[in-house]
Scaffold this active site. Structure first.
Site, PDB file in Angstrom:
ATOM      1  N   HIS A   1      13.781  26.650 -15.663  1.00  0.00           N
ATOM      2  CA  HIS A   1      13.404  26.199 -16.840  1.00  0.00           C
ATOM      3  C   HIS A   1      14.063  26.883 -18.100  1.00  0.00           C
ATOM      4  O   HIS A   1      13.726  27.008 -19.275  1.00  0.00           O
ATOM      5  CB  HIS A   1      11.687  26.746 -17.366  1.00  0.00           C
ATOM      6  CG  HIS A   1      10.774  25.862 -16.408  1.00  0.00           C
ATOM      7  ND1 HIS A   1      10.603  24.439 -16.132  1.00  0.00           N
ATOM      8  CD2 HIS A   1       9.853  26.610 -15.370  1.00  0.00           C
ATOM      9  CE1 HIS A   1       9.680  24.233 -15.160  1.00  0.00           C
ATOM     10  NE2 HIS A   1       9.210  25.574 -14.847  1.00  0.00           N
TER      11      HIS A   1
ATOM     12  N   GLU B   1      -1.387  21.788 -19.478  1.00  0.00           N
ATOM     13  CA  GLU B   1      -0.921  20.531 -19.754  1.00  0.00           C
ATOM     14  C   GLU B   1      -0.499  19.481 -18.758  1.00  0.00           C
ATOM     15  O   GLU B   1      -0.455  20.183 -17.438  1.00  0.00           O
ATOM     16  CB  GLU B   1       0.490  20.699 -20.369  1.00  0.00           C
ATOM     17  CG  GLU B   1       0.664  21.023 -21.921  1.00  0.00           C
ATOM     18  CD  GLU B   1       2.480  20.855 -22.283  1.00  0.00           C
ATOM     19  OE1 GLU B   1       2.408  21.540 -23.419  1.00  0.00           O
ATOM     20  OE2 GLU B   1       2.924  20.963 -21.564  1.00  0.00           O
TER      21      GLU B   1
ATOM     22  N   LYS C   1       1.844  28.309 -28.492  1.00  0.00           N
ATOM     23  CA  LYS C   1       1.874  26.845 -28.040  1.00  0.00           C
ATOM     24  C   LYS C   1       0.618  25.865 -28.492  1.00  0.00           C
ATOM     25  O   LYS C   1       0.633  24.865 -28.566  1.00  0.00           O
ATOM     26  CB  LYS C   1       2.400  26.576 -26.718  1.00  0.00           C
ATOM     27  CG  LYS C   1       3.610  27.426 -26.303  1.00  0.00           C
ATOM     28  CD  LYS C   1       4.079  27.106 -24.675  1.00  0.00           C
ATOM     29  CE  LYS C   1       5.191  27.882 -24.290  1.00  0.00           C
ATOM     30  NZ  LYS C   1       6.467  27.531 -24.800  1.00  0.00           N
TER      31      LYS C   1
ATOM     32  N   ARG D   1      13.888  29.909 -34.820  1.00  0.00           N
ATOM     33  CA  ARG D   1      15.081  30.608 -34.975  1.00  0.00           C
ATOM     34  C   ARG D   1      16.297  29.827 -34.618  1.00  0.00           C
ATOM     35  O   ARG D   1      16.036  28.526 -34.166  1.00  0.00           O
ATOM     36  CB  ARG D   1      14.952  31.627 -33.522  1.00  0.00           C
ATOM     37  CG  ARG D   1      14.898  31.023 -32.223  1.00  0.00           C
ATOM     38  CD  ARG D   1      14.988  32.230 -31.347  1.00  0.00           C
ATOM     39  NE  ARG D   1      14.393  31.575 -29.955  1.00  0.00           N
ATOM     40  CZ  ARG D   1      15.081  30.868 -29.310  1.00  0.00           C
ATOM     41  NH1 ARG D   1      16.161  30.406 -29.625  1.00  0.00           N
ATOM     42  NH2 ARG D   1      14.403  30.407 -28.162  1.00  0.00           N
TER      43      ARG D   1
HETATM   44  P1  ADP Z   1       9.216  28.102 -22.911  1.00  0.00           P
HETATM   45  O1  ADP Z   1       8.711  28.407 -24.286  1.00  0.00           O
HETATM   46  O2  ADP Z   1       8.942  29.047 -22.028  1.00  0.00           O
HETATM   47  O3  ADP Z   1      10.804  27.609 -22.767  1.00  0.00           O
HETATM   48  P2  ADP Z   1       8.449  25.290 -22.939  1.00  0.00           P
HETATM   49  O4  ADP Z   1       7.292  24.647 -23.386  1.00  0.00           O
HETATM   50  O5  ADP Z   1       9.680  25.164 -23.977  1.00  0.00           O
HETATM   51  O6  ADP Z   1       8.501  26.592 -22.510  1.00  0.00           O
HETATM   52  O7  ADP Z   1       9.390  24.604 -21.646  1.00  0.00           O
HETATM   53  C1  ADP Z   1      10.454  24.805 -21.138  1.00  0.00           C
HETATM   54  C2  ADP Z   1      10.743  23.873 -19.879  1.00  0.00           C
HETATM   55  O8  ADP Z   1       9.832  23.679 -18.864  1.00  0.00           O
HETATM   56  C3  ADP Z   1      10.885  22.397 -20.455  1.00  0.00           C
HETATM   57  O9  ADP Z   1      12.358  22.161 -21.124  1.00  0.00           O
HETATM   58  C4  ADP Z   1      10.770  21.546 -19.081  1.00  0.00           C
HETATM   59  O10 ADP Z   1      11.884  21.694 -18.317  1.00  0.00           O
HETATM   60  C5  ADP Z   1       9.616  22.366 -18.495  1.00  0.00           C
HETATM   61  N1  ADP Z   1       8.202  21.895 -18.975  1.00  0.00           N
HETATM   62  C6  ADP Z   1       7.366  22.297 -19.948  1.00  0.00           C
HETATM   63  N2  ADP Z   1       6.161  21.690 -20.118  1.00  0.00           N
HETATM   64  C7  ADP Z   1       6.327  20.625 -19.114  1.00  0.00           C
HETATM   65  C8  ADP Z   1       5.314  19.916 -19.017  1.00  0.00           C
HETATM   66  N3  ADP Z   1       4.348  19.567 -19.324  1.00  0.00           N
HETATM   67  N4  ADP Z   1       5.859  18.612 -17.837  1.00  0.00           N
HETATM   68  C9  ADP Z   1       6.857  19.246 -17.200  1.00  0.00           C
HETATM   69  N5  ADP Z   1       7.887  20.041 -17.441  1.00  0.00           N
HETATM   70  C10 ADP Z   1       7.573  20.773 -18.429  1.00  0.00           C
END
Ligand code: ADP
Length: 500
Positions: free
Chosen positions: A234, A199, A116, A291
């Site tokens: 999530h 973040e 990431k 993917r």
């Molecule tokens: P993963 O790879 O584990 O799926 P992501 O970075 O894609 O993680 O985030 C998954 C979910 O987590 C997002 O769709 C959102 O709901 C929440 N999320 C991620 N980052 C943030 C953020 N900075 N602020 C608020 N919610 C977040």
């Protein structure tokens, strides 16, 4: 074109890939674990090989055994589906070395997308906005020192994270130390990597992602967005296309951002750029999923493009025949993930035997399923039974069709998320499109899933279950018991009547 593809996966996605192969005249090889001997993908493939015991680490994640099966069966390509080895650069590299085409991006691209922090740096390079944060893996001391710089609430994230694992929200500095520990240990246990970064935690954003396709020459298209804000822990539960807040202008900007990211990492094949979108429609890049996504059908239904066949053609070296201006969107599609789980018990997994399984059909209804009546849902894997997708000319029609289809979806023997999804489809805020990533959590608090109506439905389901169990236990009636009419005699009688 390939003559034989091995599918390194199970469940509905293995069946989805087999279907695409069949349409293209490509032979298929399935792999399975000991727990999946009677699974549907094993029956539907042209050949099937057992790769080990039930736990995924000993079967679906055994890259060495899977490659051995590919060699033995003379498969010329491997489709990884999603999950399992689909985002594992070492597996993609091993395929490349063995001269077997991996249907996905290169191992190099996958390595970049798997981090990431590295992909956030890429976004900065190509001018795509990211969620405010720090683009490096940080030590505990650095996090403690720099968190106030970003401002609480912050999110500690595992750099290698996925599936919502390794994330912790921190609202004040006193919570930092324990959250860092939790995030690191989850990163280590789930992904073998304790690296974390931070973040800004956005308040009630939407999750909107952009599908891309890129061929071997680097010709890259965006196929539109998917709104995936309905999540639990999530993880996505309901997805739709288009997003209720999308405008043509925003779609173009987000699409072009996704294409810039894809070009920046020499992306090939199908991929998804994920973004968070705030109330003012500002978008922030989250990560690239290298993917096919679970929710790809909503894009297929609104664009008319078969993503799995596109993946296979791209991997075989065929150029994308479409230009960006030729991509058109029509109507609205919604997907509900149907899980074997108990909504009344905090959505605990509920594996078991499907005594009754009658998925719905009807105009605009698609059910991507990996199970059948009589199948025992194993405890070892993700408990998703199927993905129910409804298409309509507009969002209103798609919701109406989905609601009806969910009500027609009959399952007995196990509990499912269907009653919960029926409630979501009837919810006024959902119908208005007023959703964000905290929607489900708030929804569950608002509704009590043990309302009387659910108890009634539960009782009826239990009665059907008991009846069918009883019927199963009873010995079968003798084929031609005294006095019984043979089916041949009946058929002759019908024929005679027809001739009159
Ligand atoms: P993963 O790879 O584990 O799926 P992501 O970075 O894609 O993680 O985030 C998954 C979910 O987590 C997002 O769709 C959102 O709901 C929440 N999320 C991620 N980052 C943030 C953020 N900075 N602020 C608020 N919610 C977040």
């Amino acid at each position: 074109m390939f003559s034989k593809i091995l599918i390194a996966n199970r469940g509905e996605i293995a069946l989805r890939v087999i279907r695409a192969c069949r349409e293209m005249g490509v032979r298929t090889v399935a792999i399975y674990s000991e727990a999946d001997r009677s699974a549907l993908h094993v029956r539907k493939a042209d050949e099937a090989y057992c790769v080990g015991p039930a736990p995924s680490a000993q079967s679906y994640l055994r890259a060495d055994r899977i490659l051995e099966v590919a060699r033995q069966s003379r498969a010329d390509a491997i489709h990884p589906g999603y999950g399992f080895l689909s985002e594992n650069p070492a597996f993609a590299e091993a395929c490349e070395k063995a001269g077997i085409v991996f249907i996905g991006p290169s191992s190099e691209t996958m390595k970049l997308c798997g981090s990431k922090t590295a992909s956030r740096r890429l976004a900065k390079q190509v001018g795509v906005p990211t969620v405010p944060g720090i683009d490096q893996d940080l030590t505990d001391e650095e996090i403690l020192r720099r968190a106030p710089e970003i401002g609480f609430p912050i999110l500690i994230k595992a750099a290698a994270g996925g599936g919502g694992k390794g994330m912790r929200v921190v609202r004040e500095s006193a919570e930092l130390a324990s959250a860092i520990r939790a995030s690191r240990s989850e990163g280590q246990s789930s992904f073998g990597d304790p690296a974390v970064f931070i973040e800004k935690y956005l308040i009630r954003p939407r999750h909107i992602e952009m599908q891309i396709l890129a061929d071997a020459t680097g010709h890259t298209l965006y196929l539109g967005e998917r709104e995936c804000s309905l999540q639990r822990r999530h993880q996505k539960v309901v997805e739709e296309a288009p997003s209720p807040v999308m405008t043509a202008e925003l779609r173009q900007r987000m699409g072009e951002a996704a294409v810039a990211l894809a070009r920046g990492c020499r992306y090939r094949n199908a991929g998804t750029a994920e973004f968070l979108v705030d109330a003012d429609r500002n978008f922030y890049f989250l990560e690239i999923n290298a993917r096919l996504q679970v929710e790809h059908p909503v894009t297929e239904l609104t664009t008319g493009i078969d993503l799995v066949k596109s993946q296979i053609r791209i991997a075989a070296g065929e150029p994308l025949a479409l230009r960006q201006e030729e991509v058109e969107w029509r109507g609205h599609a919604i997907e509900c993930r149907i899980y074997a789980e108990d909504p009344a018990n905090n959505f605990a997994p509920f594996p078991g035997k499907l005594i009754l399984y009658r998925p719905p059909s009807g105009p605009g209804i698609r059910n991507d399923s990996g199970v059948y009546e009589g199948f025992e849902v194993p405890i070892y894997y993700d408990p998703m039974l199927s993905k129910l997708i409804a298409w309509g000319r507009d969002r209103h029609e798609a919701i109406g069709r989905m609601r009806q289809a969910l009500q027609d979806y009959l399952v007995a023997g196990i509990k499912t998320s269907i009653p919960f999804l029926v409630e979501v489809m009837a919810d006024p805020a959902f119908i208005k499109g007023d959703v964000d990533t905290t929607f489900i959590e708030a929804f569950v608090k608002r509704k009590k899933m043990d309302e009387p109506r659910h108890r009634e439905v539960g009782l009826v389901a239990a009665a059907i279950h008991a009846y069918l169990m009883e019927k199963e236990r009873r010995p079968p009636a003798p084929a031609a018991a005294a006095g019984a009419v043979s089916p041949w005699a009946l058929a002759a009688r019908h024929n005679a009547l027809r001739r009159r």
